[in-house]
Scaffold this motif. Sequence first.
Motif, PDB file in Angstrom:
ATOM      1  N   ASN A  45       0.831  -1.219   0.000  1.00  0.00           N
ATOM      2  CA  ASN A  45       0.000   0.000   0.000  1.00  0.00           C
ATOM      3  C   ASN A  45       0.862   1.264   0.000  1.00  0.00           C
ATOM      4  N   GLN A  46       2.105   1.155   0.500  1.00  0.00           N
ATOM      5  CA  GLN A  46       3.011   2.308   0.465  1.00  0.00           C
ATOM      6  C   GLN A  46       3.400   2.624  -0.973  1.00  0.00           C
ATOM      7  N   ILE A  47       3.658   1.601  -1.758  1.00  0.00           N
ATOM      8  CA  ILE A  47       3.992   1.819  -3.168  1.00  0.00           C
ATOM      9  C   ILE A  47       2.792   2.414  -3.902  1.00  0.00           C
ATOM     10  N   ARG A  48       1.592   1.933  -3.598  1.00  0.00           N
ATOM     11  CA  ARG A  48       0.389   2.505  -4.221  1.00  0.00           C
ATOM     12  C   ARG A  48       0.238   3.989  -3.868  1.00  0.00           C
ATOM     13  N   ARG A  49       0.508   4.330  -2.602  1.00  0.00           N
ATOM     14  CA  ARG A  49       0.426   5.724  -2.170  1.00  0.00           C
ATOM     15  C   ARG A  49       1.455   6.572  -2.920  1.00  0.00           C
ATOM     16  N   TRP A  50       2.669   6.026  -3.069  1.00  0.00           N
ATOM     17  CA  TRP A  50       3.708   6.750  -3.808  1.00  0.00           C
ATOM     18  C   TRP A  50       3.312   6.925  -5.268  1.00  0.00           C
ATOM     19  N   GLN A  51       2.631   5.947  -5.856  1.00  0.00           N
ATOM     20  CA  GLN A  51       2.188   6.070  -7.245  1.00  0.00           C
ATOM     21  C   GLN A  51       1.207   7.228  -7.399  1.00  0.00           C
ATOM     22  N   ARG A  52       0.332   7.388  -6.412  1.00  0.00           N
ATOM     23  CA  ARG A  52      -0.620   8.504  -6.460  1.00  0.00           C
ATOM     24  C   ARG A  52       0.085   9.850  -6.285  1.00  0.00           C
ATOM     25  N   MET A  53       1.204   9.866  -5.588  1.00  0.00           N
ATOM     26  CA  MET A  53       1.918  11.111  -5.289  1.00  0.00           C
ATOM     27  C   MET A  53       3.082  11.362  -6.254  1.00  0.00           C
ATOM     28  N   ARG A  54       3.214  10.549  -7.276  1.00  0.00           N
ATOM     29  CA  ARG A  54       4.355  10.610  -8.186  1.00  0.00           C
ATOM     30  C   ARG A  54       4.606  12.012  -8.752  1.00  0.00           C
ATOM     31  N   ARG A  55       3.548  12.697  -9.189  1.00  0.00           N
ATOM     32  CA  ARG A  55       3.711  14.046  -9.769  1.00  0.00           C
ATOM     33  C   ARG A  55       4.343  15.007  -8.765  1.00  0.00           C
ATOM     34  N   GLN A  56       3.901  14.924  -7.516  1.00  0.00           N
ATOM     35  CA  GLN A  56       4.464  15.789  -6.479  1.00  0.00           C
ATOM     36  C   GLN A  56       5.943  15.471  -6.254  1.00  0.00           C
ATOM     37  N   PHE A  57       6.296  14.199  -6.298  1.00  0.00           N
ATOM     38  CA  PHE A  57       7.696  13.804  -6.137  1.00  0.00           C
ATOM     39  C   PHE A  57       8.560  14.392  -7.247  1.00  0.00           C
ATOM     40  N   ILE A  58       8.055  14.375  -8.462  1.00  0.00           N
ATOM     41  CA  ILE A  58       8.823  14.824  -9.624  1.00  0.00           C
ATOM     42  C   ILE A  58       9.161  16.311  -9.526  1.00  0.00           C
ATOM     43  N   VAL A  59       8.220  17.128  -9.065  1.00  0.00           N
ATOM     44  CA  VAL A  59       8.454  18.576  -9.009  1.00  0.00           C
ATOM     45  C   VAL A  59       9.182  19.022  -7.739  1.00  0.00           C
ATOM     46  N   SER A  60       9.346  18.134  -6.767  1.00  0.00           N
ATOM     47  CA  SER A  60      10.006  18.482  -5.506  1.00  0.00           C
ATOM     48  C   SER A  60      11.505  18.227  -5.578  1.00  0.00           C
ATOM     49  N   LYS A  61      12.221  18.800  -4.615  1.00  0.00           N
ATOM     50  CA  LYS A  61      13.663  18.591  -4.508  1.00  0.00           C
ATOM     51  C   LYS A  61      13.908  17.122  -4.167  1.00  0.00           C
ATOM     52  N   LYS A  62      14.775  16.475  -4.913  1.00  0.00           N
ATOM     53  CA  LYS A  62      14.938  15.021  -4.825  1.00  0.00           C
ATOM     54  C   LYS A  62      15.632  14.534  -3.553  1.00  0.00           C
ATOM     55  N   THR A  63      16.361  15.395  -2.876  1.00  0.00           N
ATOM     56  CA  THR A  63      17.073  14.955  -1.671  1.00  0.00           C
ATOM     57  C   THR A  63      16.186  14.967  -0.434  1.00  0.00           C
ATOM     58  N   ARG A  64      15.007  15.538  -0.554  1.00  0.00           N
ATOM     59  CA  ARG A  64      14.098  15.601   0.593  1.00  0.00           C
ATOM     60  C   ARG A  64      13.484  14.247   0.861  1.00  0.00           C
ATOM     61  N   LYS A  65      13.065  14.042   2.100  1.00  0.00           N
ATOM     62  CA  LYS A  65      12.395  12.799   2.456  1.00  0.00           C
ATOM     63  C   LYS A  65      10.901  13.009   2.644  1.00  0.00           C
ATOM     64  N   ALA A  66      10.478  14.259   2.674  1.00  0.00           N
ATOM     65  CA  ALA A  66       9.060  14.571   2.860  1.00  0.00           C
ATOM     66  C   ALA A  66       8.668  15.714   1.946  1.00  0.00           C
ATOM     67  N   LEU A  67       7.404  15.773   1.599  1.00  0.00           N
ATOM     68  CA  LEU A  67       6.917  16.845   0.734  1.00  0.00           C
ATOM     69  C   LEU A  67       6.607  18.105   1.520  1.00  0.00           C
ATOM     70  N   THR A  68       6.270  17.942   2.785  1.00  0.00           N
ATOM     71  CA  THR A  68       5.902  19.093   3.605  1.00  0.00           C
ATOM     72  C   THR A  68       7.074  19.498   4.484  1.00  0.00           C
ATOM     73  N   THR A  69       7.044  20.699   4.983  1.00  0.00           N
ATOM     74  CA  THR A  69       8.134  21.199   5.818  1.00  0.00           C
ATOM     75  C   THR A  69       7.816  21.116   7.305  1.00  0.00           C
ATOM     76  N   GLY A  70       6.657  20.674   7.681  1.00  0.00           N
ATOM     77  CA  GLY A  70       6.294  20.600   9.091  1.00  0.00           C
ATOM     78  C   GLY A  70       5.546  21.842   9.534  1.00  0.00           C
ATOM     79  N   ARG A  71       5.279  21.889  10.825  1.00  0.00           N
ATOM     80  CA  ARG A  71       4.491  23.006  11.350  1.00  0.00           C
ATOM     81  C   ARG A  71       5.283  24.310  11.332  1.00  0.00           C
ATOM     82  N   VAL A  72       4.554  25.404  11.233  1.00  0.00           N
ATOM     83  CA  VAL A  72       5.176  26.726  11.261  1.00  0.00           C
ATOM     84  C   VAL A  72       5.460  27.070  12.715  1.00  0.00           C
ATOM     85  N   SER A  73       6.622  27.602  12.973  1.00  0.00           N
ATOM     86  CA  SER A  73       7.029  27.920  14.332  1.00  0.00           C
ATOM     87  C   SER A  73       6.150  29.021  14.918  1.00  0.00           C
TER      88      SER A  73
END
Length: 172
Positions: A49-77
Motif C-alpha cells: 500500500n506504500q507503493i500505491r500511495r507513492w504512485q498517487r503522489m508521483r507528480r508531487q515527487f517529480i516537481v520536488s527537490k529530490k534529496t528531501r524525504k518529505a513533501l511538507t516542511t512541518g508546522r510553522v514555528s
Amino acid sequence: KTDLPHQRKMRKRYFTLAEKLRILAATSQRLQQGESLRSIAESFGVQGNQIRRWQRMRRQFIVSKKTRKALTTGRVSCLKHLEAELIQWFLDLREAGVGINYRSMCIKAARLDPAFAAKPMDQQYQSMRRFCKANAISIRAATHVSQARAQETMDEALQFIRSMRPLLVRPV
C-alpha cells in the motif's frame, strides 16, 4: 513458534524522493513483467500500500527537490515573528560570554510574546528546542569550574572575599 510472512514486522525506513522515484520506476517495469506488487514491495522492504500511495503522489515527487524525504516542511514555528530578535539577543549574549540555556530563551520569548507566555512550560521548552534546531543554534553545555584558568579563578575568589569582608567585620 513460526513467523508467518504477514506477521513479520518491517523496520521503518525513510526514503528520499529520488529513491521513491527509482522504486516506482522499477515497480512499473516489474509489474509489466507480471510480478506481483507484494513481492516487489517485499524486495524493497516496504508495504504494497506504500507503493500505491507513492504512485498517487508521483507528480508531487517529480516537481520536488529530490534529496528531501518529505513533501511538507512541518508546522510553522510559533516563534517565527520573533526569530530575528531572539537570534540577535542570543548572539549578543553569546558574544558577551553569558551562559544561555533553553529556559532563559523561553523567558525572553515569553517577555516578547504574551501568547508564548500563556503556553505551558513543557510546550514552551519544546517550541524553543525546535526553534533552535531550525536556526542552527546550539546550546553549549556548561564547563566545569576546574577547567577555568587558575588566574581567572583566583581573581574571582579575591573579589568575592573583598566584597564579603566588610559584611563580616561590621558590628551588629
